[in-house]
Design a protein around this motif. Structure first.
Motif, PDB file in Angstrom:
ATOM      1  N   LEU A 214       1.947  13.214  -7.778  1.00  0.00           N
ATOM      2  CA  LEU A 214       1.018  12.086  -7.776  1.00  0.00           C
ATOM      3  C   LEU A 214       1.712  10.787  -8.192  1.00  0.00           C
ATOM      4  O   LEU A 214       1.453   9.724  -7.615  1.00  0.00           O
ATOM      5  CB  LEU A 214      -0.169  12.371  -8.693  1.00  0.00           C
ATOM      6  N   GLY A 215       2.582  10.882  -9.176  1.00  0.00           N
ATOM      7  CA  GLY A 215       3.334   9.700  -9.602  1.00  0.00           C
ATOM      8  C   GLY A 215       4.225   9.176  -8.481  1.00  0.00           C
ATOM      9  O   GLY A 215       4.328   7.972  -8.262  1.00  0.00           O
ATOM     10  N   GLY A 216       4.872  10.092  -7.747  1.00  0.00           N
ATOM     11  CA  GLY A 216       5.710   9.686  -6.625  1.00  0.00           C
ATOM     12  C   GLY A 216       4.902   9.029  -5.523  1.00  0.00           C
ATOM     13  O   GLY A 216       5.317   8.017  -4.953  1.00  0.00           O
ATOM     14  N   LEU A 217       3.730   9.593  -5.224  1.00  0.00           N
ATOM     15  CA  LEU A 217       2.866   9.005  -4.192  1.00  0.00           C
ATOM     16  C   LEU A 217       2.380   7.626  -4.616  1.00  0.00           C
ATOM     17  O   LEU A 217       2.375   6.681  -3.808  1.00  0.00           O
ATOM     18  CB  LEU A 217       1.664   9.919  -3.923  1.00  0.00           C
ATOM     19  N   LEU A 218       1.971   7.510  -5.864  1.00  0.00           N
ATOM     20  CA  LEU A 218       1.504   6.224  -6.366  1.00  0.00           C
ATOM     21  C   LEU A 218       2.626   5.186  -6.313  1.00  0.00           C
ATOM     22  O   LEU A 218       2.407   4.047  -5.904  1.00  0.00           O
ATOM     23  CB  LEU A 218       0.977   6.370  -7.802  1.00  0.00           C
ATOM     24  N   GLY A 219       3.826   5.600  -6.694  1.00  0.00           N
ATOM     25  CA  GLY A 219       4.976   4.696  -6.624  1.00  0.00           C
ATOM     26  C   GLY A 219       5.255   4.257  -5.196  1.00  0.00           C
ATOM     27  O   GLY A 219       5.567   3.091  -4.939  1.00  0.00           O
ATOM     28  N   SER A 220       5.135   5.167  -4.242  1.00  0.00           N
ATOM     29  CA  SER A 220       5.354   4.829  -2.835  1.00  0.00           C
ATOM     30  C   SER A 220       4.299   3.847  -2.336  1.00  0.00           C
ATOM     31  O   SER A 220       4.605   2.905  -1.613  1.00  0.00           O
ATOM     32  CB  SER A 220       5.319   6.087  -1.969  1.00  0.00           C
ATOM     33  N   ILE A 221       3.050   4.076  -2.728  1.00  0.00           N
ATOM     34  CA  ILE A 221       1.964   3.178  -2.310  1.00  0.00           C
ATOM     35  C   ILE A 221       2.167   1.787  -2.887  1.00  0.00           C
ATOM     36  O   ILE A 221       2.035   0.780  -2.186  1.00  0.00           O
ATOM     37  CB  ILE A 221       0.595   3.759  -2.717  1.00  0.00           C
ATOM     38  N   ILE A 222       2.511   1.719  -4.162  1.00  0.00           N
ATOM     39  CA  ILE A 222       2.740   0.414  -4.798  1.00  0.00           C
ATOM     40  C   ILE A 222       3.934  -0.288  -4.156  1.00  0.00           C
ATOM     41  O   ILE A 222       3.886  -1.483  -3.866  1.00  0.00           O
ATOM     42  CB  ILE A 222       2.930   0.580  -6.321  1.00  0.00           C
ATOM     43  N   GLY A 223       5.002   0.464  -3.900  1.00  0.00           N
ATOM     44  CA  GLY A 223       6.181  -0.116  -3.248  1.00  0.00           C
ATOM     45  C   GLY A 223       5.860  -0.639  -1.863  1.00  0.00           C
ATOM     46  O   GLY A 223       6.319  -1.717  -1.461  1.00  0.00           O
ATOM     47  N   ALA A 224       5.063   0.114  -1.106  1.00  0.00           N
ATOM     48  CA  ALA A 224       4.682  -0.324   0.240  1.00  0.00           C
ATOM     49  C   ALA A 224       3.844  -1.592   0.183  1.00  0.00           C
ATOM     50  O   ALA A 224       3.990  -2.485   1.017  1.00  0.00           O
ATOM     51  CB  ALA A 224       3.920   0.790   0.951  1.00  0.00           C
TER      52      ALA A 224
END
Length: 76
Positions: free
Chosen positions: A21-31
């Motif tokens: 979940l942390g990785g997905l959230l980081g990817s969404i924020i980065g995008a």
């Protein structure tokens, strides 16, 4: 905490889920940052093109005015 000590596989699954979940959230924020950066870059390019067009227009007007002044000076 006693529950996790008695069930280490559940603790491991929970840690893995948090990491995913942390990785997905980081990817969404980065995008999102990347998309905003792209929009900002496009806006800056539009502004630069507008400034360049205005400068060309002013230079053309100055050139025409300069030619008219030179022609009128030759006529006198």
């Amino acid at each position: 905490m006693k529950y996790f000590e008695d069930n280490p596989e559940i603790f491991a699954a929970l840690v893995a889920a948090i990491a995913i979940l942390g990785g997905l959230l980081g990817s969404i924020i980065g995008a999102k940052f990347q998309a905003n950066g792209g929009r900002d870059q496009a806006a800056a390019a539009r502004e630069a093109a507008k400034i360049a067009a205005e400068a060309q227009h002013i230079a053309a007007l100055w050139s025409v005015r300069h030619m008219q002044t030179a022609e009128s000076d030759m006529g006198h």
